[in-house]
Design an enzyme around this catalytic site. Structure first.
Site, mmCIF file in Angstrom:
data_model
loop_
_atom_site.group_PDB
_atom_site.id
_atom_site.type_symbol
_atom_site.label_atom_id
_atom_site.label_comp_id
_atom_site.label_asym_id
_atom_site.label_seq_id
_atom_site.Cartn_x
_atom_site.Cartn_y
_atom_site.Cartn_z
ATOM 1 N N GLY A 1 0.821 -1.199 0.000
ATOM 2 C CA GLY A 1 0.000 0.000 0.000
ATOM 3 C C GLY A 1 0.855 1.249 0.000
ATOM 4 N N HIS B 1 7.696 -7.576 -3.981
ATOM 5 C CA HIS B 1 6.394 -7.954 -4.535
ATOM 6 C C HIS B 1 6.541 -9.232 -5.376
ATOM 7 C CE1 HIS B 1 4.055 -4.349 -3.429
ATOM 8 N NE2 HIS B 1 5.232 -3.746 -3.483
ATOM 9 N N LYS C 1 -11.596 -11.622 -16.648
ATOM 10 C CA LYS C 1 -11.967 -11.802 -18.059
ATOM 11 C C LYS C 1 -11.387 -13.085 -18.660
ATOM 12 C CE LYS C 1 -13.757 -9.334 -20.773
ATOM 13 N NZ LYS C 1 -15.121 -9.284 -21.345
ATOM 14 N N ASP D 1 -18.924 -11.743 -22.014
ATOM 15 C CA ASP D 1 -19.400 -11.827 -20.630
ATOM 16 C C ASP D 1 -20.876 -12.201 -20.570
ATOM 17 O OD1 ASP D 1 -16.844 -10.949 -20.063
ATOM 18 O OD2 ASP D 1 -17.455 -8.871 -19.764
ATOM 19 N N GLU E 1 4.217 -10.906 -6.639
ATOM 20 C CA GLU E 1 3.128 -11.011 -7.604
ATOM 21 C C GLU E 1 3.442 -10.390 -8.953
ATOM 22 O OE1 GLU E 1 2.181 -7.255 -5.133
ATOM 23 O OE2 GLU E 1 3.231 -9.164 -4.909
ATOM 24 N N CYS F 1 5.196 -6.236 1.421
ATOM 25 C CA CYS F 1 5.551 -4.822 1.478
ATOM 26 C C CYS F 1 4.916 -4.165 2.709
ATOM 27 C CB CYS F 1 5.176 -4.132 0.177
ATOM 28 S SG CYS F 1 5.978 -2.533 -0.062
ATOM 29 N N TYR F 2 3.898 -3.326 2.538
ATOM 30 C CA TYR F 2 3.259 -2.706 3.701
ATOM 31 C C TYR F 2 2.709 -3.771 4.638
ATOM 32 C CZ TYR F 2 0.230 0.163 6.610
ATOM 33 O OH TYR F 2 -0.360 0.769 7.693
#
Length: 513
Positions: free
Chosen positions: A57, A171, A369, A229, A173, A84-85
């Protein structure tokens, strides 16, 4: 989400990468949800939560108003990974000391991992990671050990295996962290002991049961656009409730060229109970003189609901409205800081009337998606449906910047049709996640023949992406762009200048409004 599915809960502290955490977890066939850090977690007490991830964050743990968790949260015996945060918060809660860095560390770094800790099992001792932080741990929290460092940071990873607590200053990710996928896998499977049972087949099975339980023998009205969708939602709903589904396809005057007619033809082959409605005049009348994008979305959302309720009354005895809402719609419409910090409302999330008569059914609300596309393939949909580029619910209203008129929409339809046709002609349509044209609210001087012109400016937008949460502008060959530009200016009366958008998301969004 069915309670029998194991899941990870991601607590969001406002990181731009939070959605990537979810994507990386789901790649391992594990269900997860993102909730604001201050969400009421009692709603999840009966769900099969197996572990928590605390996101990064923008805040500093040293700030007076830094977002925090109640100490009681950490009474759980379930594993927790702080990123991280999230790591800094864990360190602070358990008595560590943090200091502000003189400069924010941002970018690539060489990470040295402990080879004795479970979360780094199977990764090289040194690898590249992605850093983005301003605070650093200078004294360890109680019970923790240092399990990773970089050349500039002595404490880049901490762990307390006995309490199943782990913290990463980097990070995992993001793509730039070479071993991030493996680190996340270790946390999920070795530490949280997850099985990875959230498959497309299991989603179909559980969702059909949930729809049946929610709807019963009642009728459902679905707003369908012909895009991936709503089409996938229609087929899924048809499997669950068969003849009790009524798919309403509305021409709002904001569709692409010839789309109303072509979608009717396409959907007819799927055996869907389709009800076409031409309401273009109503939409354009309500949008007249409105240029603010949020007001456009609210008007469109309200008008759609008006039409669906009108159709429901004609059909009779309908209690439910189905929508093709996706998870990114939900994430972007609900900020961890509250409504004032949302990116934008979505017509099928934030644009609904406060007092809607119909109850909502949203079978795709949990999916990104790319997951919807895979679901469509599993349901046996033709690739021509699955491979279509996304088209926003508000349609051309968010691509015609400024006032909405039929004339401006018609002009943009011609431009957009040429752009998409040429992407197919050059066989690059499938390499692009989304492409479209935007009509700008400005005019520019030009010369055509021997005459001066003062006409419209259009922008072309094409991006590559996996799920729409992040996107990069597509590197289309200059010769192709030149050909498209020349064709647009030659064939679309009222356009004398074409630009190409080279902005990525973030900081830009994919759509212009």
């Amino acid at each position: 989400m069915s309670v029998h599915h194991e899941m990870i809960l991601i607590l969001d502290f406002g990181s731009q990468y939070t959605q990537l955490i979810a994507r990386r977890i789901r790649e391992h066939q594990i269900y997860c949800e993102i909730v604001p850090f201050n969400a009421d977690l009692s709603e999840y007490k009966d769900k099969n939560v197996k572990g928590y991830v605390l996101s990064g964050g923008p805040s500093s743990i040293k700030d007076d108003d830094a977002p925090r968790l109640d100490d009681s949260f950490f009474d759980t015996e379930k594993p927790i990974l702080g990123i991280c945060y999230g790591m800094q918060l864990i360190a602070d809660i358990y008595g560590g000391t943090l200091e502000r860095s003189e400069t924010r560390e941002y970018g690539r770094a060489k990470f040295n991992a402990s080879d004795t800790i479970e979360i780094f099992s199977g990764i090289p001792q040194q690898s590249q990671v992605w850093m983005s932080h301003g605070d650093s741990i200078v004294a360890l929290p109680n019970g923790f050990e240092v399990v990773g460092s970089t050349d500039s940071l002595d404490v880049a990873a901490i762990a307390d295996p006995k309490r199943h607590l782990y913290g990463l200053q980097f990070h995992p990710e993001v793509h730039h962290s070479d071993e991030g996928k493996k680190i996340i896998s270790n946390f999920l499977f070795d530490i949280c002991q997850l099985k990875g049972d959230w498959t497309t087949e299991s989603f179909i099975e559980s969702t059909i049961k949930e729809i049946q339980n929610q709807v019963g023998d009642n009728k459902v009205i679905l707003g369908i656009s012909g895009g991936v969708d709503s089409t996938v939602a229609a087929v899924l709903l048809s499997k669950a409730i068969e003849n009790n589904l009524y798919a309403v396809f509305v021409n709002n005057g904001l569709l692409r060229k010839n789309e109303f007619e072509s979608v009717i033809e396409l959907l007819g082959g799927l055996g869907i109970n389709l009800h076409p409605v031409d309401a273009s005049d109503l939409f354009l009348t309500r949008l007249a003189g409105v240029s603010d994008p949020e007001k456009k979305r609210k008007i469109i959302g309200t008008t759609f609901i008006d039409i669906f309720e009108e159709q429901a009354e004609k059909i009779g005895d309908i209690d439910f409205l189905a929508q093709g809402t996706l998870y990114p719609d939900v994430i972007e419409s609900v900020s961890f800081k509250g409504p004032s910090a949302t990116i934008k409302s979505h017509h099928n999330v934030g644009g609904l009337k406060d007092r809607m008569k119909l109850k909502l059914v949203e079978p795709l609300r949990e999916l990104f998606k790319d997951e919807v596309r895979e679901l469509g393939r599993n349901l046996g949909l033709p690739e021509k449906f699955i491979g279509r580029h996304p088209f926003p619910g508000p349609g051309l209203a968010v691509r015609v910047l400024g006032d909405i008129t039929k004339e401006r929409c018609d002009l943009l339809r011609e431009v957009d049709a040429i752009f998409i046709e040429e992407l197919h002609n050059f066989k690059i349509y499938d390499d692009i996640w989304q492409a479209f044209a935007v009509l700008l609210p400005i005019s520019a001087v030009g010369v055509m023949g021997d005459e001066r012109t003062y006409e419209n400016v259009v922008a072309l937008r094409a991006v590559t992406s996996v799920d729409g949460m992040t996107a990069d502008w597509a590197r289309i060959d200059n010769d192709i762009l030149a050909h498209v530009s020349n064709r647009i200016i030659r064939n679309v009366k009222g356009v004398n200048r074409v630009t190409y958008d080279i902005s990525s998301k973030p900081p830009a969004t994919i759509e212009w409004e």
